[in-house]
Write an enzyme that holds these catalytic residues in place. Sequence first.
Site, PDB file in Angstrom:
ATOM      1  N   GLY A 244       0.780  -1.229   0.000  1.00  0.00           N
ATOM      2  CA  GLY A 244       0.000   0.000   0.000  1.00  0.00           C
ATOM      3  C   GLY A 244       0.812   1.279   0.000  1.00  0.00           C
ATOM      4  CE1 TYR A 329     -10.265   0.715  -8.187  1.00  0.00           C
ATOM      5  CE2 TYR A 329      -8.344   0.927  -9.587  1.00  0.00           C
ATOM      6  CZ  TYR A 329      -9.198   0.149  -8.840  1.00  0.00           C
ATOM      7  OH  TYR A 329      -8.978  -1.190  -8.752  1.00  0.00           O
ATOM      8  CB  CYS A 356     -18.062   1.499 -28.141  1.00  0.00           C
ATOM      9  SG  CYS A 356     -17.657   1.592 -29.851  1.00  0.00           S
ATOM     10  CD  GLU A 357     -18.040   2.057 -20.871  1.00  0.00           C
ATOM     11  OE1 GLU A 357     -18.303   1.021 -21.501  1.00  0.00           O
ATOM     12  OE2 GLU A 357     -18.367   2.265 -19.715  1.00  0.00           O
TER      13      GLU A 357
HETATM   14  N1  LLP Z   1      -1.097  -7.087  -0.049  1.00  0.00           N
HETATM   15  C1  LLP Z   1      -2.425  -7.265  -0.079  1.00  0.00           C
HETATM   16  C2  LLP Z   1      -3.042  -8.216   0.827  1.00  0.00           C
HETATM   17  C3  LLP Z   1      -3.220  -6.536  -0.973  1.00  0.00           C
HETATM   18  O1  LLP Z   1      -4.527  -6.704  -0.954  1.00  0.00           O
HETATM   19  C4  LLP Z   1      -2.596  -5.624  -1.875  1.00  0.00           C
HETATM   20  C5  LLP Z   1      -3.399  -4.901  -2.830  1.00  0.00           C
HETATM   21  C6  LLP Z   1      -1.199  -5.483  -1.818  1.00  0.00           C
HETATM   22  C7  LLP Z   1      -0.488  -6.232  -0.879  1.00  0.00           C
HETATM   23  C8  LLP Z   1      -0.445  -4.567  -2.710  1.00  0.00           C
HETATM   24  O2  LLP Z   1      -0.851  -3.237  -2.583  1.00  0.00           O
HETATM   25  P1  LLP Z   1      -0.015  -2.077  -3.318  1.00  0.00           P
HETATM   26  O3  LLP Z   1       1.341  -2.001  -2.658  1.00  0.00           O
HETATM   27  O4  LLP Z   1       0.113  -2.463  -4.750  1.00  0.00           O
HETATM   28  O5  LLP Z   1      -0.823  -0.855  -3.140  1.00  0.00           O
HETATM   29  N2  LLP Z   1      -6.494  -2.446  -8.522  1.00  0.00           N
HETATM   30  C9  LLP Z   1      -6.256  -1.404  -7.538  1.00  0.00           C
HETATM   31  C10 LLP Z   1      -5.446  -1.890  -6.395  1.00  0.00           C
HETATM   32  C11 LLP Z   1      -6.088  -2.976  -5.613  1.00  0.00           C
HETATM   33  C12 LLP Z   1      -5.173  -3.358  -4.498  1.00  0.00           C
HETATM   34  C13 LLP Z   1      -5.535  -4.649  -3.942  1.00  0.00           C
HETATM   35  N3  LLP Z   1      -4.629  -5.108  -2.969  1.00  0.00           N
HETATM   36  C14 LLP Z   1      -5.581  -0.219  -8.217  1.00  0.00           C
HETATM   37  O6  LLP Z   1      -5.403  -0.243  -9.439  1.00  0.00           O
HETATM   38  O7  LLP Z   1      -5.240   0.774  -7.556  1.00  0.00           O
END
Ligand code: LLP
Length: 435
Positions: A244, A329, A356-357
């Site tokens: 995150g 998002y 097409c959106e």
């Molecule tokens: N660990 C777990 C348990 C997670 O659920 C996630 C992301 C990460 C690590 C990695 O998070 P990061 O460091 O990449 O922020 N599709 C969305 C993001 C969904 C994140 C889901 N979990 C986007 O494009 O922002």
Amino acid sequence: MNLYGTSAITDKGHLSVGGIDTVQLSEKYGTALYVYDVAMIREKAKAFRKAFEQEEVNYQVAYASKAFSCIAMIQLAEEEGLSLDVVSGGELYTALKAGFPVDRIHFHGNNKSEAEIQMALDAEIGCFVVDNFYELSLLEQLAEEKNVTANVLLRITPGIEAHTHDYILTGQEDSKFGFDLQSGQVEQAISRATEMRAIHLLGLHCHIGSQIFETNGFVMAIEKIYRYLKSYGYEPEVLNLGGGFGIRYTEADEPIPVGQYVEAMINAVRTQVGNDMTMPEIWIEPGRSLVGEAGMTLYTVGSHKKVPELRHYLAVDGGMTDNLRPALYQAKYEATIANRMNEPKDQLYSVAGKCCESGDMLIWDCTLQRAIAGDTMAVFSTGAYGYSMANNYNRLPRPAVVFVENGEANLVVRRESYEDLIRHDLPLKHAIISK
Ligand code: LLP
């Protein structure tokens, strides 16, 4: 605009990355095209690891492969000494095919199927991050049948909200993920798991959200988790604090160095552990912060549409098929015209995709160099959740992926062909169920 990583401007006024002209890349591989600056990914991985080495704690930095998974990326993660977080049979399969060391694979997911658990047990992966009671029992049963012991982290929802977009919050109590701390589920899960013969409970996991720019949320989660753990008298061997960590999509984003998160986490755990408990291994799971800024997408500019007094649309040969994040998002991005880097950015455009959106807009209102059809546009910071959420809406083939490093380009994912698009289609007669 500040350029990322090894990006630079060539004598011709073109954008280059990894020592290669992006215009040449777009000519050679076609557009839309994902381009990754490998040196930047290595640098980020090293920064995370260095932060832990300095703190002298046992650790694992697991790359959250949901951010971008393909064989070459998994191999790069291995080269950089990372562990790997997978969330599905497909991500696990990719990791196994890439030859990733199985003992450093962690398997996540809130609804792992029996087949996926079997696959992971057969592969002898390092650890299961168990999400709920159903999974705990299923895993125990399957591990018992195979006469093996599964290492387990219990995923918990500590009830800490990180400052981020609502859609990507996963750490709050009302979440589909994990055991809830407040209601006593965590205590119950710990005591059940400890009694299970086929389960070795390694510790706990939490992930408080995504695109987080400060350390407070992590510190608060640690304090809260330990408050409960002390009351149960349970000491984890491993504490996984998830991913995150925020990155820069636009100049409005101000990420902090990754070492600061690590330092804050370790200090908070040290404070909690004090002299009475043993310091656990600290694991983290960065996805976006390892690959996000290292990726850019190249497009070719096509049609223009001017709505007088209102808007100047500039369309590119991709869109929500290769980058779903703006539509999903309202994510913001920055772009440039890669073959006109020395020209002034004095034109107000909105960048449209070709689907097409109406919602298929990559960027609303950005100032760019005056662009004409055939120019190459680069959209920055698309390395995380771009390719991995790519789709075939309108039957657009998914783009190729190229790694660049030290003046060399390496095609790591081929562009889909029209033939690929119909590969699994069957003619009508097969669809009729015969009597
Ligand atoms: N660990 C777990 C348990 C997670 O659920 C996630 C992301 C990460 C690590 C990695 O998070 P990061 O460091 O990449 O922020 N599709 C969305 C993001 C969904 C994140 C889901 N979990 C986007 O494009 O922002």
